[in-house]
Design a protein around this motif. Sequence first.
Motif, PDB file in Angstrom:
ATOM      1  N   TYR A  15     -51.714  59.627   8.756  1.00 59.35           N
ATOM      2  CA  TYR A  15     -52.479  58.871   7.761  1.00 59.35           C
ATOM      3  C   TYR A  15     -51.823  59.001   6.393  1.00 59.35           C
ATOM      4  N   ILE A  16     -51.454  60.236   6.028  1.00 60.39           N
ATOM      5  CA  ILE A  16     -50.788  60.466   4.748  1.00 60.39           C
ATOM      6  C   ILE A  16     -49.423  59.765   4.731  1.00 60.39           C
ATOM      7  N   GLY A  17     -48.692  59.899   5.839  1.00 53.38           N
ATOM      8  CA  GLY A  17     -47.377  59.273   5.927  1.00 53.38           C
ATOM      9  C   GLY A  17     -47.449  57.765   5.787  1.00 53.38           C
ATOM     10  N   LYS A  18     -48.489  57.158   6.371  1.00 54.54           N
ATOM     11  CA  LYS A  18     -48.674  55.713   6.259  1.00 54.54           C
ATOM     12  C   LYS A  18     -48.838  55.307   4.798  1.00 54.54           C
ATOM     13  N   HIS A  19     -49.684  56.023   4.074  1.00 54.23           N
ATOM     14  CA  HIS A  19     -49.925  55.693   2.663  1.00 54.23           C
ATOM     15  C   HIS A  19     -48.652  55.872   1.828  1.00 54.23           C
ATOM     16  N   ASN A  20     -47.936  56.984   2.048  1.00 52.40           N
ATOM     17  CA  ASN A  20     -46.720  57.223   1.271  1.00 52.40           C
ATOM     18  C   ASN A  20     -45.631  56.206   1.599  1.00 52.40           C
ATOM     19  N   PHE A  21     -45.502  55.881   2.873  1.00 55.10           N
ATOM     20  CA  PHE A  21     -44.518  54.880   3.294  1.00 55.10           C
ATOM     21  C   PHE A  21     -44.833  53.517   2.676  1.00 55.10           C
ATOM     22  N   GLU A  22     -46.091  53.126   2.717  1.00 51.52           N
ATOM     23  CA  GLU A  22     -46.470  51.817   2.177  1.00 51.52           C
ATOM     24  C   GLU A  22     -46.304  51.765   0.667  1.00 51.52           C
ATOM     25  N   LYS A  23     -46.574  52.871  -0.023  1.00 56.25           N
ATOM     26  CA  LYS A  23     -46.345  52.903  -1.469  1.00 56.25           C
ATOM     27  C   LYS A  23     -44.855  52.747  -1.773  1.00 56.25           C
ATOM     28  N   ALA A  24     -44.026  53.407  -0.995  1.00 56.67           N
ATOM     29  CA  ALA A  24     -42.582  53.296  -1.184  1.00 56.67           C
ATOM     30  C   ALA A  24     -42.123  51.864  -0.952  1.00 56.67           C
ATOM     31  N   LEU A  25     -42.633  51.249   0.102  1.00 55.01           N
ATOM     32  CA  LEU A  25     -42.224  49.889   0.437  1.00 55.01           C
ATOM     33  C   LEU A  25     -42.621  48.905  -0.660  1.00 55.01           C
ATOM     34  N   GLN A  26     -43.794  49.119  -1.257  1.00 52.51           N
ATOM     35  CA  GLN A  26     -44.259  48.235  -2.329  1.00 52.51           C
ATOM     36  C   GLN A  26     -43.383  48.319  -3.573  1.00 52.51           C
ATOM     37  N   ASN A  27     -42.665  49.435  -3.712  1.00 47.43           N
ATOM     38  CA  ASN A  27     -41.801  49.620  -4.891  1.00 47.43           C
ATOM     39  C   ASN A  27     -40.444  48.949  -4.753  1.00 47.43           C
ATOM     40  N   LEU A  28     -40.162  48.394  -3.568  1.00 48.71           N
ATOM     41  CA  LEU A  28     -38.839  47.856  -3.298  1.00 48.71           C
ATOM     42  C   LEU A  28     -38.838  46.337  -3.271  1.00 48.71           C
ATOM     43  N   SER A  29     -37.723  45.758  -3.693  1.00 50.05           N
ATOM     44  CA  SER A  29     -37.637  44.306  -3.833  1.00 50.05           C
ATOM     45  C   SER A  29     -37.603  43.577  -2.498  1.00 50.05           C
ATOM     46  N   PHE A  30     -37.256  44.284  -1.412  1.00 46.96           N
ATOM     47  CA  PHE A  30     -37.112  43.623  -0.118  1.00 46.96           C
ATOM     48  C   PHE A  30     -38.309  43.878   0.801  1.00 46.96           C
ATOM     49  N   VAL A 199     -38.849  60.002  -0.891  1.00 50.73           N
ATOM     50  CA  VAL A 199     -38.004  60.162   0.301  1.00 50.73           C
ATOM     51  C   VAL A 199     -37.993  58.870   1.105  1.00 50.73           C
ATOM     52  N   PHE A 200     -39.171  58.265   1.254  1.00 55.32           N
ATOM     53  CA  PHE A 200     -39.237  56.985   1.957  1.00 55.32           C
ATOM     54  C   PHE A 200     -38.461  55.905   1.205  1.00 55.32           C
ATOM     55  N   SER A 218     -34.365  63.611   6.906  1.00 56.89           N
ATOM     56  CA  SER A 218     -35.153  64.735   6.397  1.00 56.89           C
ATOM     57  C   SER A 218     -34.966  65.918   7.326  1.00 56.89           C
ATOM     58  N   ASP A 219     -34.377  66.990   6.820  1.00 57.53           N
ATOM     59  CA  ASP A 219     -34.198  68.189   7.633  1.00 57.53           C
ATOM     60  C   ASP A 219     -35.509  68.946   7.788  1.00 57.53           C
ATOM     61  N   ASP A 220     -36.451  68.657   6.930  1.00 60.15           N
ATOM     62  CA  ASP A 220     -37.734  69.353   6.924  1.00 60.15           C
ATOM     63  C   ASP A 220     -38.741  68.564   7.755  1.00 60.15           C
ATOM     64  N   ASP A 221     -39.189  69.152   8.893  1.00 56.71           N
ATOM     65  CA  ASP A 221     -40.159  68.458   9.737  1.00 56.71           C
ATOM     66  C   ASP A 221     -41.582  68.942   9.489  1.00 56.71           C
ATOM     67  N   SER A 222     -41.807  69.584   8.337  1.00 57.31           N
ATOM     68  CA  SER A 222     -43.163  70.001   8.006  1.00 57.31           C
ATOM     69  C   SER A 222     -44.007  68.779   7.679  1.00 57.31           C
ATOM     70  N   ASN A 223     -45.306  69.019   7.532  1.00 58.22           N
ATOM     71  CA  ASN A 223     -46.254  67.938   7.284  1.00 58.22           C
ATOM     72  C   ASN A 223     -46.195  66.900   8.397  1.00 58.22           C
ATOM     73  N   SER A 224     -46.190  67.407   9.622  1.00 59.05           N
ATOM     74  CA  SER A 224     -46.245  66.558  10.809  1.00 59.05           C
ATOM     75  C   SER A 224     -47.053  67.280  11.868  1.00 59.05           C
ATOM     76  N   CYS A 225     -47.421  66.566  12.927  1.00 55.26           N
ATOM     77  CA  CYS A 225     -48.166  67.163  14.028  1.00 55.26           C
ATOM     78  C   CYS A 225     -47.403  66.949  15.317  1.00 55.26           C
ATOM     79  N   ASP A 226     -47.353  67.992  16.163  1.00 52.57           N
ATOM     80  CA  ASP A 226     -46.854  67.822  17.524  1.00 52.57           C
ATOM     81  C   ASP A 226     -47.954  68.201  18.489  1.00 52.57           C
TER      82      ASP A 226
END
Length: 232
Positions: A15-30, A199-200, A218-226
């Motif tokens: 859920y957090i990743g979705k929000h951060n990814f979408e915010k990053a995408l909105q900042n880009l021209s493409f 990062v996104f 990303s070498d850091d796989d924290s903030n994820s669930c397995d």
Amino acid sequence: MKIEIWSDVMCPFCYIGKHNFEKALQNLSFEDKVDVEWKSFQLDPSLKPSEIQDTLSYFKDKKGFPENRSVQMINHVTQLGKQAGIDFDFENALITNTFSAHQLLHLSKIYHLSSETEEALFKAHFVDGENIADIGFLISLAEKLGIDGEEAKQVLTSDRFHEEVKQDISEATNNEITGVPFFVLDGKYAVSGAQPVEVFENALQQAYKETVTMKDLSDDDSNSCDTDECKI
């Protein structure tokens, strides 16, 4: 550019990743040149649809985590959620099997509503305390999103999209994806976990430029669930 995202509805970092990814995408021209495809993943397929637990009990009884560690994890994710604009309510979140929710997500692709459906399911589970394994609730949610209720009922009371859900999970296994969220950017980059917006942004820019072959950005796989635990 195609972005594939493996996710499970009961994963808070997804859920957090979705929000951060979408915010990053909105900042880009493409942004309008990016096609996002949500892929199914189940953190705990052993749960029965009739099996419901609160979050703390699930961590303690199902995963065997000490209570203090469980509380620490919940508090950490709650703070990360606030930074991403999400008000997690773990006290009322109901842990259950997510397979039916993934069936609905596959149906939503036909209606071009996959991101909206993913968001609605996350909110239902983590904010509103809804039972996302309940067929009646899922049908009602589908109708609110603009998906035909009768078709949703037919899907959720049959094996339609079972193979598609299983195929997504099998594809994750074949690609050695063990934790979610997991983002594959145009087949060139892999980003794992609920990474910060910047990062996104960097990953999307590099993938769009097609400058290098696929690697883990990303070498850091924290903030994820397995399937065993959420990493913080």
